[in-house]
Design a protein around this motif. Structure first.
Motif, PDB file in Angstrom:
ATOM      1  N   LYS A   7       2.208  -2.040 -10.447  1.00 37.46           N
ATOM      2  CA  LYS A   7       0.854  -2.284  -9.942  1.00 37.46           C
ATOM      3  C   LYS A   7       0.086  -3.132 -10.947  1.00 37.46           C
ATOM      4  CE  LYS A   7      -1.530   0.849  -7.750  1.00 37.46           C
ATOM      5  NZ  LYS A   7      -2.267   2.085  -7.371  1.00 37.46           N
ATOM      6  N   ALA A   8      -0.725  -4.039 -10.421  1.00 35.10           N
ATOM      7  CA  ALA A   8      -1.581  -4.869 -11.276  1.00 35.10           C
ATOM      8  C   ALA A   8      -2.951  -4.997 -10.618  1.00 35.10           C
ATOM      9  CB  ALA A   8      -0.962  -6.238 -11.500  1.00 35.10           C
ATOM     10  N   ASN A  32     -10.510  -1.619 -10.095  1.00 39.82           N
ATOM     11  CA  ASN A  32      -9.599  -0.675  -9.445  1.00 39.82           C
ATOM     12  C   ASN A  32      -9.279  -1.067  -7.998  1.00 39.82           C
ATOM     13  OD1 ASN A  32     -12.270  -0.068  -8.706  1.00 39.82           O
ATOM     14  ND2 ASN A  32     -11.797   2.092  -8.345  1.00 39.82           N
ATOM     15  N   ARG A  33      -8.886  -2.304  -7.819  1.00 36.20           N
ATOM     16  CA  ARG A  33      -8.265  -2.827  -6.600  1.00 36.20           C
ATOM     17  C   ARG A  33      -6.970  -3.503  -7.041  1.00 36.20           C
ATOM     18  NH1 ARG A  33     -11.064  -2.955  -1.467  1.00 36.20           N
ATOM     19  NH2 ARG A  33     -12.706  -1.401  -1.678  1.00 36.20           N
ATOM     20  N   TYR A  34      -5.864  -3.274  -6.328  1.00 35.90           N
ATOM     21  CA  TYR A  34      -4.546  -3.587  -6.879  1.00 35.90           C
ATOM     22  C   TYR A  34      -3.657  -4.349  -5.904  1.00 35.90           C
ATOM     23  CZ  TYR A  34      -5.882   0.123 -10.135  1.00 35.90           C
ATOM     24  OH  TYR A  34      -6.553   0.893 -11.056  1.00 35.90           O
ATOM     25  N   ILE A  35      -2.703  -5.059  -6.492  1.00 38.79           N
ATOM     26  CA  ILE A  35      -1.501  -5.506  -5.801  1.00 38.79           C
ATOM     27  C   ILE A  35      -0.350  -4.639  -6.295  1.00 38.79           C
ATOM     28  CG2 ILE A  35       0.144  -7.373  -5.434  1.00 38.79           C
ATOM     29  CD1 ILE A  35      -2.520  -7.830  -4.026  1.00 38.79           C
ATOM     30  N   GLN A  36       0.438  -4.130  -5.368  1.00 36.09           N
ATOM     31  CA  GLN A  36       1.560  -3.237  -5.687  1.00 36.09           C
ATOM     32  C   GLN A  36       2.863  -3.867  -5.229  1.00 36.09           C
ATOM     33  OE1 GLN A  36       1.480   1.153  -4.736  1.00 36.09           O
ATOM     34  NE2 GLN A  36       3.036   0.549  -3.256  1.00 36.09           N
ATOM     35  N   ILE A  37       3.866  -3.809  -6.095  1.00 37.11           N
ATOM     36  CA  ILE A  37       5.212  -4.275  -5.747  1.00 37.11           C
ATOM     37  C   ILE A  37       6.168  -3.094  -5.852  1.00 37.11           C
ATOM     38  CG2 ILE A  37       7.125  -5.772  -6.418  1.00 37.11           C
ATOM     39  CD1 ILE A  37       5.125  -7.857  -7.261  1.00 37.11           C
ATOM     40  N   ASP A  94      15.177  -4.574  -1.964  1.00 39.88           N
ATOM     41  CA  ASP A  94      14.162  -4.782  -0.932  1.00 39.88           C
ATOM     42  C   ASP A  94      12.807  -4.653  -1.608  1.00 39.88           C
ATOM     43  OD1 ASP A  94      16.116  -5.005   1.039  1.00 39.88           O
ATOM     44  OD2 ASP A  94      16.085  -2.851   1.469  1.00 39.88           O
ATOM     45  N   ILE A  95      12.015  -5.714  -1.550  1.00 41.14           N
ATOM     46  CA  ILE A  95      10.744  -5.778  -2.263  1.00 41.14           C
ATOM     47  C   ILE A  95       9.598  -5.798  -1.261  1.00 41.14           C
ATOM     48  CG2 ILE A  95       9.311  -7.152  -3.813  1.00 41.14           C
ATOM     49  CD1 ILE A  95      11.731  -6.038  -5.232  1.00 41.14           C
ATOM     50  N   GLU A  96       8.696  -4.845  -1.395  1.00 44.69           N
ATOM     51  CA  GLU A  96       7.492  -4.818  -0.559  1.00 44.69           C
ATOM     52  C   GLU A  96       6.277  -5.096  -1.440  1.00 44.69           C
ATOM     53  OE1 GLU A  96       5.970  -1.923   2.904  1.00 44.69           O
ATOM     54  OE2 GLU A  96       5.761  -1.053   0.901  1.00 44.69           O
ATOM     55  N   ILE A  97       5.455  -6.062  -1.021  1.00 48.92           N
ATOM     56  CA  ILE A  97       4.257  -6.456  -1.766  1.00 48.92           C
ATOM     57  C   ILE A  97       3.050  -6.225  -0.869  1.00 48.92           C
ATOM     58  CG2 ILE A  97       3.081  -8.315  -2.978  1.00 48.92           C
ATOM     59  CD1 ILE A  97       5.809  -9.646  -3.374  1.00 48.92           C
TER      60      ILE A  97
END
Length: 359
Positions: A7-8, A32-37, A94-97
């Motif tokens: 998470k970033a 505290n809003r994120y992009i998650q991989i 398998d990568i979910e973004i």
């Protein structure tokens, strides 16, 4: 097998918009809003990418990183860069973004994705170097900016990777310090108008660098890091009149950032004073660099009228979002005021830690 998650966070530039590409310092914070991989092994030699928020699916081979990049090929650029640092993926996933960070809203969703992807790859496959926030930031900057020949600076990647409130020197050394200060409420207002990151950054960067270069051709000792308004008065006649605003804005925004740093370094920083400086910064962005649009200005005005200490545009300009710093007891009033002024969404955010792994 339990998915491996990186998470970033997004970021807000508090002080120093349109400064980092000049090598000048910025003050920014992660939010505290994120992009998650999230990755799960698939027993192939492919990264199978799914981006539900964008309704995109595609495949990245593990071992074919030699094709030319197009602008926006962030995941491919990251793979090229991390390979050079000894990170060699040897198993498909398998990568979910996905994330809750709005896209194209000036809150660095693209940089957060790049940071999260760098972190995911380094944490999963290793490299020649010990994993650290600084390494993640450095490689993310190389991938997003240098590898793709983009006009941006270092602020987005370093803020997302390191987290908190940081003062970042955006020159070659990339020195930074965390500012352990407390901010009152931070409120984001999204205009719903897509920002023009590459076009706006490229245009303003070229004009500012041209102005500085013209002055240095007359005085090789000129240093934008040391310049003040006296220097502007001394050198403005050297510049064609259309170039003068870009020198003035660079100097003024740097002076405002230095005043903000001095306030942050006080034992008890005055949020009202920081708000006044945020207002001064916005005025330069609005009146001199002219990167705002009427809805953004209306939202800023509404936030201040509703009780915010200060408010400004966030991001490269032409749209995007605003941020307001305000007393906590005014949050609801300011959120409502932003929406009445045209914001498609408005909400409080908190200063957040940097990129991290969830195992």
């Amino acid at each position: 097998m339990t998915p491996f998650i990186s998470k970033a966070p997004g970021r807000i530039c508090l002080f120093g918009d349109h400064q980092d590409y000049l090598g000048l310092p910025v003050i920014a914070c992660a939010i505290n809003r994120y992009i998650q991989i999230k990755g799960s092994s698939n027993n192939t030699n492919l990264f199978k990418i799914s981006m539900p928020d964008l309704k995109l699916e595609f495949v990245l081979p593990l071992d074919k990183n030699d094709k030319p990049l197009k602008k926006g090929d962030h995941l491919e650029a990251v793979m090229k860069v991390v390979n050079r640092y000894g990170c060699i993926p040897d198993q498909g996933y398998d990568i979910e973004i996905l994330g809750d960070l709005p896209i194209n809203a000036g809150l660095s969703s693209s940089s957060a994705m790049v940071v999260a992807w760098v972190q995911w790859l380094l944490a999963k496959f290793g490299s020649y170097h010990e994993l650290s926030p600084t390494l993640i930031a450095k490689l993310a900057y190389e991938a997003e900016v240098l590898e793709q020949n983009s006009p941006g600076g270092k602020m987005d990647q370093y803020t997302s990777a390191i987290g908190g409130i940081i003062y970042l020197e955006t020159d070659e050394e990339s020195n930074f310090r965390k500012l352990e200060s407390e901010l009152d409420s931070l409120i984001i207002g999204e205009s719903g108008i897509p920002k023009d990151t590459v076009g706006m950054l490229d245009d303003l960067k070229n004009k500012a660098l041209t102005a500085i270069s013209l002055i240095k051709s007359h005085n090789p000792k000129f240093d934008i890091h040391e310049a003040d308004l006296t220097d502007y008065e001394n050198y403005k006649e050297i510049l064609p009149e259309p170039m003068r605003p870009y020198l003035f804005a660079a100097i003024m925004n740097h002076l405002i950032t230095k005043q903000a740093l001095a306030e942050f370094q006080q034992k008890n920083p005055d949020n009202r004073k920081l708000g006044e400086l945020i207002n001064a910064h916005h005025e330069i962005l609005r009146d001199i660099l002219q990167i705002t649009v009427p809805k953004i200005d209306a939202m800023v005005h509404a936030a201040i009228r509703a009780g915010a200490y200060g408010a400004k545009i966030v991001g490269s300009g032409g749209g995007g979002s605003i941020v307001a710093i305000a007393p906590e007891d005014k949050e609801d009033w300011i959120v409502s005021a932003m929406k009445e002024a045209g914001a498609i969404a408005a909400y409080p955010v908190n200063v957040a830690n940097g990129a991290h792994i969830i195992k």
